[in-house]
Design an enzyme around this catalytic site. Structure first.
Site, mmCIF file in Angstrom:
data_model
loop_
_atom_site.group_PDB
_atom_site.id
_atom_site.type_symbol
_atom_site.label_atom_id
_atom_site.label_comp_id
_atom_site.label_asym_id
_atom_site.label_seq_id
_atom_site.Cartn_x
_atom_site.Cartn_y
_atom_site.Cartn_z
ATOM 1 N N PHE A 134 -10.598 3.155 1.360
ATOM 2 C CA PHE A 134 -9.309 2.595 1.215
ATOM 3 C C PHE A 134 -9.949 1.179 0.540
ATOM 4 C CE2 PHE A 134 -6.445 0.271 3.265
ATOM 5 C CZ PHE A 134 -5.217 0.659 2.543
ATOM 6 N N ASP A 205 -14.344 6.695 9.057
ATOM 7 C CA ASP A 205 -12.535 6.373 9.015
ATOM 8 C C ASP A 205 -11.718 7.441 9.020
ATOM 9 O OD1 ASP A 205 -9.641 5.626 8.791
ATOM 10 O OD2 ASP A 205 -10.748 3.910 7.248
ATOM 11 N N TYR A 230 -0.388 4.920 13.376
ATOM 12 C CA TYR A 230 1.166 4.590 12.364
ATOM 13 C C TYR A 230 0.974 5.726 11.129
ATOM 14 C CZ TYR A 230 -1.795 1.235 9.071
ATOM 15 O OH TYR A 230 -2.519 1.203 7.822
ATOM 16 N N LYS A 231 -0.041 6.381 11.503
ATOM 17 C CA LYS A 231 0.058 7.664 10.525
ATOM 18 C C LYS A 231 0.660 8.488 11.142
ATOM 19 C CE LYS A 231 -3.025 5.960 6.778
ATOM 20 N NZ LYS A 231 -2.092 4.888 5.910
ATOM 21 N N ARG A 389 1.518 10.332 -4.331
ATOM 22 C CA ARG A 389 1.187 11.354 -3.220
ATOM 23 C C ARG A 389 2.064 11.809 -2.018
ATOM 24 N NH1 ARG A 389 -2.495 7.496 0.898
ATOM 25 N NH2 ARG A 389 -0.368 7.009 1.530
HETATM 26 C C1 LIG Z 1 -7.923 5.309 4.964
HETATM 27 C C2 LIG Z 1 -7.568 4.034 5.395
HETATM 28 N N1 LIG Z 1 -8.260 3.241 6.367
HETATM 29 C C3 LIG Z 1 -7.559 1.653 6.995
HETATM 30 C C4 LIG Z 1 -6.265 1.320 6.170
HETATM 31 C C5 LIG Z 1 -5.429 0.072 6.934
HETATM 32 O O1 LIG Z 1 -5.411 0.171 8.512
HETATM 33 P P1 LIG Z 1 -5.000 -1.081 8.856
HETATM 34 O O2 LIG Z 1 -3.643 -1.553 8.096
HETATM 35 O O3 LIG Z 1 -4.673 -0.305 10.893
HETATM 36 O O4 LIG Z 1 -5.917 -1.800 8.662
HETATM 37 C C6 LIG Z 1 -5.026 2.389 5.914
HETATM 38 C C7 LIG Z 1 -4.210 2.140 5.470
HETATM 39 O O5 LIG Z 1 -2.906 2.586 4.771
HETATM 40 C C8 LIG Z 1 -6.017 3.755 4.845
HETATM 41 O O6 LIG Z 1 -5.430 4.593 4.744
#
Ligand SMILES: Cc1ncc(COP(=O)(O)O)c(C=O)c1O
Length: 430
Positions: A134, A205, A230-231, A389
């Site tokens: 990501f 992560d 939030y997921k 997705r």
């Molecule tokens: C794997 C991953 N890491 C980090 C994030 C971003 O997190 P944040 O918006 O809380 O910084 C996301 C967002 O979708 C994600 O999918």
């Protein structure tokens, strides 16, 4: 598994998690396959947020920091999440965003590495990560490398090559447990073992793992982890994220004031002494920075409670059934319609999402959303086709929903219903 709608309805009738759907305020007529991006709204959240606003803030005013337990809210939410990720409650705190927490733990991991006596002559300066990670993970690592003044650098390789690149030059292995684009799951235990064998630390992560499948950070021997609220944790848009630091590292950094470099007053030993010198709090509290968002933490707790109520093992077992059903149905009903499975077929290597590559993935997804089947679109890697997705949140998804989603997909592809200007236009959030 039976491949008829009636068979799916029978699975729903026997689903031990079926009653958890009523814990969510879902609109009628929607098949929600985007809980991996933004979890659905728990029915308890609105009342709890109203209570925080009207009673605790409105009537209790500043006194609520003590009287309503606001001061402990970050740790309270953290200790609930700890139960889902195989951590102790003094190893997890909720704060900031995943991106900000990544900065904290990556910097802390590098600093711990630099303070260790070298094992070989080799310079240990690599943050090793995956090319398709990501982007925020890579951006944070790039920034850390840039401001380190040459003391570390980011090296990215393909997912398949990660294990071969862990060596005595690796300082930190930075990986997303479940890939955001493909849903592919890394073997956390094995990669952590390899990293430790080479003398490196790990940052995981867990954005697409926490609340979706059992994670055991303790058993894997993980060093640091971060993840989103939030997921699958249903904490609401922009919910506070979480950060995990293994207790042994919290002890090891006790004498290092800036081991966590975002030194803010909420990471201070005694914020209300207002001392001009930074003295970090003992333990995980030093990973706090500024004033926590109390309303958002209250919403996050409601979301995490929905996961705890169902039990993570039961959720995983339904998630595997749902994703397998989706793959089987697409195999059977969407053959020769241009879809290429972009997720592992083997359930053990897959998170709670299934993705398909398609030459017109973006308008196909818009057409699906137009029919009430809500997933999302992500661009493919390096010129490859875009990705449809589909996230499967077993708390509120039914087997019949999976059937209906595949039928809508089949019809849209077979009739080219996606080929309309209104679906081709790209919106700000995909
Ligand atoms: C794997 C991953 N890491 C980090 C994030 C971003 O997190 P944040 O918006 O809380 O910084 C996301 C967002 O979708 C994600 O999918």
């Amino acid at each position: 598994m039976s491949l008829t709608r009636a068979g799916c309805l029978a699975l729903d009738a026997n689903d031990p998690l079926a009653q958890h759907r009523s814990a969510f305020a879902l609109p009628d007529g929607i098949v929600y396959l985007d809980g991996n991006s933004l979890g659905a709204l728990p029915v308890t959240t609105a009342a709890r947020v109203r209570e925080v606003i009207e009673d605790e803030w409105g009537r209790g005013l500043i006194g609520s920091w003590n009287d309503a337990g606001w001061i402990d809210a970050s740790r309270r939410a953290g200790s609930k999440i700890a139960r889902l990720i195989g951590a102790a409650d003094d190893e997890v705190i909720c704060a900031d965003s995943t991106s900000v927490n990544l900065f904290k733990v990556l910097a802390a991991a590098l600093r711990l590495e630099q303070r260790r006596p070298p094992v070989t002559e080799h310079v240990r300066d690599v943050i090793l990560s995956e090319r398709g990670s990501f982007p925020t993970d890579l951006y944070v690592a790039q920034a850390i490398a840039e401001i380190s003044g040459g003391r570390c650098r980011l090296v990215t390789v393909s997912a398949d090559d990660i294990a071969y690149h862990i060596d005595d030059g690796t300082a930190v292995l930075l990986l997303t447990h479940v890939d955001y684009r493909s849903g592919r799951m890394h073997d956390m235990r094995e990669l952590t073992r390899r990293a430790h064998f080479a003398g490196a630390l790990t940052v995981w992560d867990l954005a697409h793992s926490a609340g979706a499948l059992p994670v055991d950070l303790a058993e894997a021997g993980a060093d640091f982890a971060v993840g989103c609220g939030y997921k699958y944790l249903n904490g609401g848009p922009g919910a506070p994220a979480f950060v995990f630091v293994a207790r042994r590292h919290l002890h090891a950094m006790a004498d290092d004031r800036f081991a966590q470099p975002l030194a803010g007053w909420f990471g201070h030993r005694a914020p209300f002494e207002f001392s001009p010198e930074y003295e970090p709090a003992a333990g995980i509290d030093r990973f706090g920075v500024g004033t926590p968002s109390i309303i958002a933490l209250a919403a996050l707790e409601c979301g995490v409670d929905t996961v705890l109520a169902a039990g993570i093992d039961a959720l995983r077992s339904k998630s595997v059934q749902l994703t397998q059903l989706f793959i089987d149905l697409v195999d059977n009903r969407c053959a020769n319609l241009g879809l290429g499975l972009a997720s592992p077929r083997e359930a053990a290597r897959r998170g709670s999402q299934v993705c398909y590559a398609h030459d017109h993935a973006s308008p196909v997804m818009q057409a699906l959303i137009g029919r009430g089947v809500v997933g999302d679109y992500r661009p493919g890697q390096a010129g490859e086709p875009g990705i449809l997705r589909f996230g499967f949140a077993p708390l509120y998804l039914r087997f019949a929903d999976v059937w209906d989603a595949v039928e809508a997909l089949r019809d849209i592809l077979a009739t080219r219903a996606w080929d309309r200007p209104k679906f081709i236009e790209r919106r700000a959030v995909t």
